[in-house]
Design an enzyme around this catalytic site. Structure first.
Site, PDB file in Angstrom:
ATOM      1  N   GLU A  18       0.842  -1.212   0.000  1.00 14.21           N
ATOM      2  CA  GLU A  18       0.000   0.000   0.000  1.00 14.21           C
ATOM      3  C   GLU A  18       0.872   1.257   0.000  1.00 14.21           C
ATOM      4  O   GLU A  18       1.764   1.398   0.852  1.00 14.21           O
ATOM      5  CB  GLU A  18      -0.910  -0.011   1.237  1.00 14.21           C
ATOM      6  CG  GLU A  18      -1.889   1.156   1.247  1.00 14.21           C
ATOM      7  CD  GLU A  18      -2.869   1.109   2.415  1.00 14.21           C
ATOM      8  OE1 GLU A  18      -3.220   0.018   2.888  1.00 14.21           O
ATOM      9  OE2 GLU A  18      -3.281   2.202   2.850  1.00 14.21           O
TER      10      GLU A  18
ATOM     11  N   LYS B 291      -6.907  -0.727  11.718  1.00 16.82           N
ATOM     12  CA  LYS B 291      -6.339  -1.126  10.426  1.00 16.82           C
ATOM     13  C   LYS B 291      -5.116  -0.247  10.127  1.00 16.82           C
ATOM     14  O   LYS B 291      -4.098  -0.727   9.626  1.00 16.82           O
ATOM     15  CB  LYS B 291      -7.404  -0.986   9.331  1.00 16.82           C
ATOM     16  CG  LYS B 291      -7.031  -1.569   7.987  1.00 16.82           C
ATOM     17  CD  LYS B 291      -6.303  -0.600   7.094  1.00 16.82           C
ATOM     18  CE  LYS B 291      -6.033  -1.208   5.733  1.00 16.82           C
ATOM     19  NZ  LYS B 291      -5.192  -0.361   4.891  1.00 16.82           N
TER      20      LYS B 291
ATOM     21  N   ASP C  54       4.314 -14.347  11.317  1.00 14.82           N
ATOM     22  CA  ASP C  54       2.979 -14.719  10.847  1.00 14.82           C
ATOM     23  C   ASP C  54       2.001 -13.567  11.105  1.00 14.82           C
ATOM     24  O   ASP C  54       1.544 -13.370  12.232  1.00 14.82           O
ATOM     25  CB  ASP C  54       2.572 -15.989  11.620  1.00 14.82           C
ATOM     26  CG  ASP C  54       1.222 -16.522  11.217  1.00 14.82           C
ATOM     27  OD1 ASP C  54       0.436 -15.784  10.611  1.00 14.82           O
ATOM     28  OD2 ASP C  54       0.950 -17.692  11.538  1.00 14.82           O
TER      29      ASP C  54
ATOM     30  N   HIS D 180      -2.575  10.893  -0.227  1.00 14.82           N
ATOM     31  CA  HIS D 180      -2.781   9.779  -1.153  1.00 14.82           C
ATOM     32  C   HIS D 180      -2.741  10.264  -2.598  1.00 14.82           C
ATOM     33  O   HIS D 180      -2.178   9.618  -3.465  1.00 14.82           O
ATOM     34  CB  HIS D 180      -4.137   9.119  -0.880  1.00 14.82           C
ATOM     35  CG  HIS D 180      -4.076   8.172   0.273  1.00 14.82           C
ATOM     36  ND1 HIS D 180      -5.091   7.310   0.597  1.00 14.82           N
ATOM     37  CD2 HIS D 180      -3.105   7.942   1.172  1.00 14.82           C
ATOM     38  CE1 HIS D 180      -4.739   6.615   1.658  1.00 14.82           C
ATOM     39  NE2 HIS D 180      -3.545   6.983   2.020  1.00 14.82           N
TER      40      HIS D 180
END
Ligand code: MEV
Length: 440
Positions: free
Chosen positions: A86, A282, A298, A395
């Protein structure tokens, strides 16, 4: 041709044969077949190493490996390797790290490295017999596992405790052995699962033997023996602290105090509203996962554990919180996780090994702090953008850079485009027509 029935022996085909099968049965176009082959590693030895990490491998799926410099954690400098697809995440981490390095850096502590394993079983005999057998054999059972725990004990780990949990009120005749482990610098999944499977056999045999001897018959059936990825006792606490005035540099229209108050408000919203909490967390995992992946750990385990912790009081909440006390702004994150710096993929993946070298060969506890620092840094940058310019500005800048790269423009045009799109919405079509107008 389309697939009409299940294929047998797929795993036995070579990777080339698997690709041919795709071509023939799923009519994969030549362009995609070429992409698959282009993404194979040119060094056959390395390719075979990567192929063997998983099954039915036909190629590799690349994600960028980047560096976020200027992390000062407990007085020590780190440059953090991040593997993430991302855009903006690495830049956001680096930006926050640089700012905070001038304001005391990250402070972090780790609570004991307790890992959990469970033996879930069904027992139809007397509960008091079970308790008695457990009490008399607890120590002995730990020692019966000595051959399996020997090398871990040499590294300071091993079985720390076993308890018997009666859950028969919740589920008919259901009990557990709850086993606590210390796995030193390893994540220890294989070690834990091996010990649990052996322990389950010993436990079943002992209970059934004593039931027979005491003439109180019963059958014990092991349902499963497996580690738990929930490790609430293995937590990082990490925080940032500065005077509110120092935050005045983030927005021309806002004083440091206004910024701090808005920031606190944003984290409070993520504490009471699960819809916001999920997105807020998130943002934390954007940073955390990138380091977890880069170090061969992991990320599914780390995510599952973190989300369960975020919901530990029955409602899903933010993992971080911010507060203002007098003139001081504090932003902190508390998150459990289980990661390792030896064994498994951390030792087997050449890039994971490289990441650990870049991090100066950290212990598992030091790595936990680094991962949490990346999480908190990304969280800080995301909330900072949200409460000031909004997330799209940054962004869109990245988006514009990507489009300009795709269009192959020169440096001068790039600068002009960046200036032109400062106050305008970026889209591929708009950027293309800007370039075309210029070249006319
Ligand atoms: C995007 O990947 C992450 C954010 O949505 C996190 C947040 O909203 O706090 C920007």
């Amino acid at each position: 041709m389309a697939q009409k029935k299940a294929i047998s022996g797929f795993s036995k085909l070579t990777s080339g044969q698997k690709t041919e099968w795709l071509r023939d049965i799923y009519e994969l176009p030549a362009e995609q077949l070429e992409t698959i082959s282009k993404h194979l590693h040119p060094d056959p030895q390395l390719q075979s190493l990567y192929s063997e990490f998983s099954e039915n491998t036909i190629s590799n799926f690349f994600i960028p490996f980047g560096l976020a410099p200027n992390f000062l954690i407990n007085g020590r400098w780190y440059v953090i390797p991040m593997a993430i697809e991302e855009s903006s995440v690495v830049a956001a981490a680096a930006h926050a790290a640089k700012f905070w390095s001038a304001h005391g850096g990250f402070r972090a502590t780790v609570t004991g490295p307790v890992k959990i394993g469970q033996i879930h079983f069904h027992w139809n005999g007397s509960a008091s017999l079970l308790t008695g057998v457990f009490r008399r054999n607890r120590e002995k059972m730990i020692h019966t596992m000595d051959p399996f725990t020997e090398s871990m004990r040499k590294r300071g780990g091993g079985i720390k405790n076993i308890s018997l949990v009666d859950l028969s009120d919740n589920l008919n005749e259901f009990y557990q052995l709850h086993v606590e482990f210390n796995t030193a610098d390893a994540m220890g999944a294989n070690f834990i699962n091996t010990v649990l499977e052996e322990l389950a056999k010993v436990w079943k045999a002992e209970v059934e033997r004593q039931a027979k001897v005491s003439d109180r018959p019963g059958e014990l059936e092991i349902t499963m023996a497996i580690l738990s990825n929930y490790t609430p006792e293995s937590r990082v606490n990490i925080w940032l602290e500065t005077g509110v005035d120092a935050l005045g540099s983030f927005d021309k229209q806002m004083s440091g105090r206004t910024f701090a108050e808005k920031f606190v408000r944003a984290t409070e919203i993520a504490t009471i509203d699960p819809y916001r909490a999920v997105t807020h967390n998130k943002g934390i995992f954007n940073g955390m996962d990138a380091v977890v992946i880069a170090t061969g750990n992991d990320f599914r385990a780390v995510e599952a554990c973190g989300h369960a912790y975020a919901a530990r009081d029955g409602r899903y909440r933010s993992l971080s919180k911010a507060q203002i006390t007098g003139e001081t702004f504090r932003f902190e994150l508390e998150v459990p996780m289980s990661v390792g710096t030896v064994g498994g993929l951390t030792s087997g993946h050449p890039m994971a090994q490289t990441s650990l070298k870049i991090l100066q060969n950290p212990s598992a506890e030091a790595l936990m702090m680094v991962i949490a620092a990346a999480g908190l840094a990304n969280n800080f940058s995301a909330v900072r953008s949200l409460i000031t310019s909004g997330i799209q500005q940054g962004h869109m800048k990245m988006h514009l850079t990507n489009i300009l790269r795709q269009l192959g423009v020169d440096e001068k045009t790039k600068k002009e485009a960046v200036e032109f799109f400062k106050e305008r919405t970026v889209s591929y079509t708009e950027v293309k027509s800007f370039i075309q107008d210029k070249n006319r």
